[in-house]
Design a protein around this motif. Structure first.
Motif, PDB file in Angstrom:
ATOM      1  N   VAL A 102     -37.639  45.727  16.247  1.00 29.97           N
ATOM      2  CA  VAL A 102     -37.162  44.402  15.845  1.00 29.97           C
ATOM      3  C   VAL A 102     -38.146  43.841  14.831  1.00 29.97           C
ATOM      4  O   VAL A 102     -39.354  43.818  15.071  1.00 29.97           O
ATOM      5  CB  VAL A 102     -37.036  43.444  17.051  1.00 29.97           C
ATOM      6  CG1 VAL A 102     -36.567  42.067  16.582  1.00 29.97           C
ATOM      7  CG2 VAL A 102     -36.071  44.003  18.092  1.00 29.97           C
ATOM      8  N   PRO A 127     -27.631  52.402  16.124  1.00 33.76           N
ATOM      9  CA  PRO A 127     -28.592  51.399  15.645  1.00 33.76           C
ATOM     10  C   PRO A 127     -29.949  51.549  16.336  1.00 33.76           C
ATOM     11  O   PRO A 127     -30.028  51.575  17.564  1.00 33.76           O
ATOM     12  CB  PRO A 127     -27.918  50.073  16.018  1.00 33.76           C
ATOM     13  CG  PRO A 127     -26.459  50.393  16.105  1.00 33.76           C
ATOM     14  CD  PRO A 127     -26.394  51.792  16.631  1.00 33.76           C
ATOM     15  N   GLN A 137     -33.405  46.313  14.239  1.00 32.91           N
ATOM     16  CA  GLN A 137     -32.730  45.048  13.971  1.00 32.91           C
ATOM     17  C   GLN A 137     -33.637  44.220  13.082  1.00 32.91           C
ATOM     18  O   GLN A 137     -34.828  44.078  13.356  1.00 32.91           O
ATOM     19  CB  GLN A 137     -32.454  44.303  15.287  1.00 32.91           C
ATOM     20  CG  GLN A 137     -31.667  43.020  15.133  1.00 32.91           C
ATOM     21  CD  GLN A 137     -30.183  43.248  14.860  1.00 32.91           C
ATOM     22  OE1 GLN A 137     -29.579  44.108  15.471  1.00 32.91           O
ATOM     23  NE2 GLN A 137     -29.620  42.493  13.942  1.00 32.91           N
ATOM     24  N   TYR A 150     -34.255  40.496  11.111  1.00 34.71           N
ATOM     25  CA  TYR A 150     -33.944  39.073  10.976  1.00 34.71           C
ATOM     26  C   TYR A 150     -34.777  38.508   9.836  1.00 34.71           C
ATOM     27  O   TYR A 150     -35.996  38.722   9.782  1.00 34.71           O
ATOM     28  CB  TYR A 150     -34.262  38.322  12.268  1.00 34.71           C
ATOM     29  CG  TYR A 150     -33.490  38.803  13.467  1.00 34.71           C
ATOM     30  CD1 TYR A 150     -32.257  38.241  13.795  1.00 34.71           C
ATOM     31  CD2 TYR A 150     -33.989  39.839  14.268  1.00 34.71           C
ATOM     32  CE1 TYR A 150     -31.536  38.695  14.900  1.00 34.71           C
ATOM     33  CE2 TYR A 150     -33.284  40.288  15.372  1.00 34.71           C
ATOM     34  CZ  TYR A 150     -32.054  39.715  15.674  1.00 34.71           C
ATOM     35  OH  TYR A 150     -31.342  40.170  16.768  1.00 34.71           O
ATOM     36  N   ILE A 165     -26.738  44.209  11.722  1.00 33.38           N
ATOM     37  CA  ILE A 165     -28.026  44.884  11.911  1.00 33.38           C
ATOM     38  C   ILE A 165     -29.112  44.183  11.105  1.00 33.38           C
ATOM     39  O   ILE A 165     -30.281  44.165  11.485  1.00 33.38           O
ATOM     40  CB  ILE A 165     -27.901  46.367  11.509  1.00 33.38           C
ATOM     41  CG1 ILE A 165     -26.932  47.072  12.464  1.00 33.38           C
ATOM     42  CG2 ILE A 165     -29.256  47.064  11.509  1.00 33.38           C
ATOM     43  CD1 ILE A 165     -26.537  48.462  12.033  1.00 33.38           C
ATOM     44  N   GLN A 216     -29.735  40.325   9.510  1.00 36.13           N
ATOM     45  CA  GLN A 216     -29.208  38.956   9.558  1.00 36.13           C
ATOM     46  C   GLN A 216     -30.111  38.028   8.759  1.00 36.13           C
ATOM     47  O   GLN A 216     -31.332  38.037   8.933  1.00 36.13           O
ATOM     48  CB  GLN A 216     -29.111  38.472  11.004  1.00 36.13           C
ATOM     49  CG  GLN A 216     -28.156  39.287  11.867  1.00 36.13           C
ATOM     50  CD  GLN A 216     -28.057  38.773  13.286  1.00 36.13           C
ATOM     51  OE1 GLN A 216     -28.282  37.578  13.545  1.00 36.13           O
ATOM     52  NE2 GLN A 216     -27.725  39.656  14.217  1.00 36.13           N
TER      53      GLN A 216
END
Length: 449
Positions: free
Chosen positions: A220, A285, A288, A290, A319, A321
């Motif tokens: 992440v 996936p 991720q 962000y 995936i 954002q």
């Protein structure tokens, strides 16, 4: 002195029969942002470079024509790659002219091609860089003139062919440039925010972060100062095996040794690898992303850049954002992860019309942001790239590591900051009203990288 290796020989006079384009291997030079030299060496070695040696701002190596052009297409960290066509003793402008004129330029490009020359003085005792650079241009033109009774045209702004040379107190080297426009220009950027981070440096930052223990295990990622999306796009390019040269042209395409078949092979291989990388990310996936910024226009630009780079499917799948958010209000999207960002510093920290000095605006923002990380991101690791070499004092957080790098002429550091779990203790001088005031001011002053 001249290279004694026959495979690296250079012609002794213009127009002789030796064809240097047929050499099996060339001495080469690749430039890069200062601080990425060892990373560049390792990258080029994976693509076949031999006898590599890191030097300040780049590396030297040996490669064949096909290897060197493939490296130019695929390198994430280099700025330029040049093939050495001549090297020799040089203690005067006349010697330099004769050395440059000895190259069989007609075997490398056509009379119909435009060209430009550049020169890097490494301490040579010359009248002026400008005069010596003109001698380099004259040498190329005169070599054509003697053979064809005609000279190629010079184009400073948009040349087909670029030639560059370096000259030190005893020796000169003449190269033909394979890149054309600097390799940090990937072809997907139309607009950028204020003082954007160069793409090859961004790629190096991501590589360094991913090689760390925290980076290896992370899935992440968060950039709360994403600006025009450079860090996000360069990270996705590595995650999805996208070639940096996929959507741009190169000077090597204008050179005589280049063939359409070789260009097609490069393109098809890059397309195949990128499609496989995208399919992997979409079907299984494994990360991720962000990203956010306080400026809505920059978020729009970042998403457009991402789409031009070929990652629109990752946006559509969620995936990746993007959101318009103040960095001081961004919450962690997962219990653990990586904050990977180039926060604003120097002239970039202040929004237009801010009524406080630059230094004060920066100090307010980073004090508030350091407190925000401590309060909300326990268990994460932050990788922050900044020109503030005393970021420990500014943020109130202690880096575990700091990697020296240069963003152009600006000395910077990539700080690795573990955000360990523990009790947050407010700063002694921050009563609630002052804290609110600093946070509100930082909201108005927070700008893109």
């Amino acid at each position: 002195m001249p290279n004694s290796n026959p495979s690296h020989s250079t012609p002794s006079k213009a127009g002789q029969q030796h064809n240097s384009t047929k050499q099996s291997v060339f001495n080469c030079f690749a430039s890069c942002p200062r601080g990425l030299e060892e990373i560049l060496v390792a990258e080029l070695e994976t693509m076949g470079a031999q006898k590599t040696r890191a030097v300040t701002g780049g590396c030297t190596f040996e490669a064949s024509w096909r290897q060197a052009t493939r490296m130019t297409y695929w390198t994430r960290f280099a700025g330029r790659i040049g093939l050495e066509l001549a090297r020799g003793e040089c203690t005067s402008e006349d010697e330099f002219y004769n050395l440059a004129k000895s190259v069989d330029w007609h075997n490398w490009f056509r009379l119909s091609n435009t060209f430009r020359v550049d020169l890097n003085n490494l301490g040579a005792d010359i009248q002026s860089v400008r005069f010596t650079q003109l001698r380099l241009k004259d040498a190329v033109c005169d070599a054509f003139l003697e053979r064809f009774d005609e000279r190629p045209n010079v184009s400073v702004e948009a040349p087909d062919v670029r030639i560059f040379a370096a000259i030190n107190p005893t020796e000169a080297m003449v190269y033909i440039d394979l890149a054309g426009e600097n390799l940090f220009k990937r072809g997907w950027r139309e607009e950028a925010g204020v003082a954007p981070l160069k793409e090859n440096l961004a790629a190096g930052l991501w590589h360094i972060a991913r090689q760390s223990e925290a980076g290896k295990n992370a899935d992440v990622f968060l950039d709360p100062f994403c600006g025009s999306g450079t860090l996000v796009i360069e990270s996705l390019s590595q995650l999805c095996d996208r070639a940096p040269g996929l959507e741009r042209t190169f000077a090597f395409e204008n050179l005589k040794p280049f063939t359409l078949d070789w260009g097609k092979e490069l393109q098809e291989d890059a397309n195949r690898r990128f499609n496989a990388g995208l399919d992997k990310a979409l079907t299984t996936p494994y990360f991720q992303w962000y990203a956010s910024d306080i400026t809505e226009l920059l978020i729009d630009i970042a998403q457009e850049n991402l789409a031009r780079a070929g990652f629109e499917e990752l946006l559509d799948a969620g995936i990746v954002q993007f959101a318009q958010r103040d960095a001081l209000t961004v919450e962690p999207p997962a219990p653990t992860g990586i904050v990977f960002s180039n926060p604003p510093y120097g002239e970039r920290v202040r929004a237009k019309g801010a009524d406080v000095p630059e230094d004060e605006a920066y100090e307010r923002l980073f004090k508030a942001y350091g407190d925000h990380l401590k309060m909300n991101f326990s268990g994460w690791t932050a990788f922050l790239f900044s020109g503030d070499l005393e970021i420990k004092k500014t943020l109130g957080l202690s880096p575990k590591r700091k990697r020296p790098l240069f963003n152009g002429p600006i000395e910077c550091r990539l700080f690795e900051i573990p955000l360990t779990r523990g009790v947050y203790r407010p700063r002694a001088n921050q009563e609630n009203p002052a804290e609110d005031s600093a946070n509100n001011a930082a909201k108005n002053e927070n700008t893109d990288n």
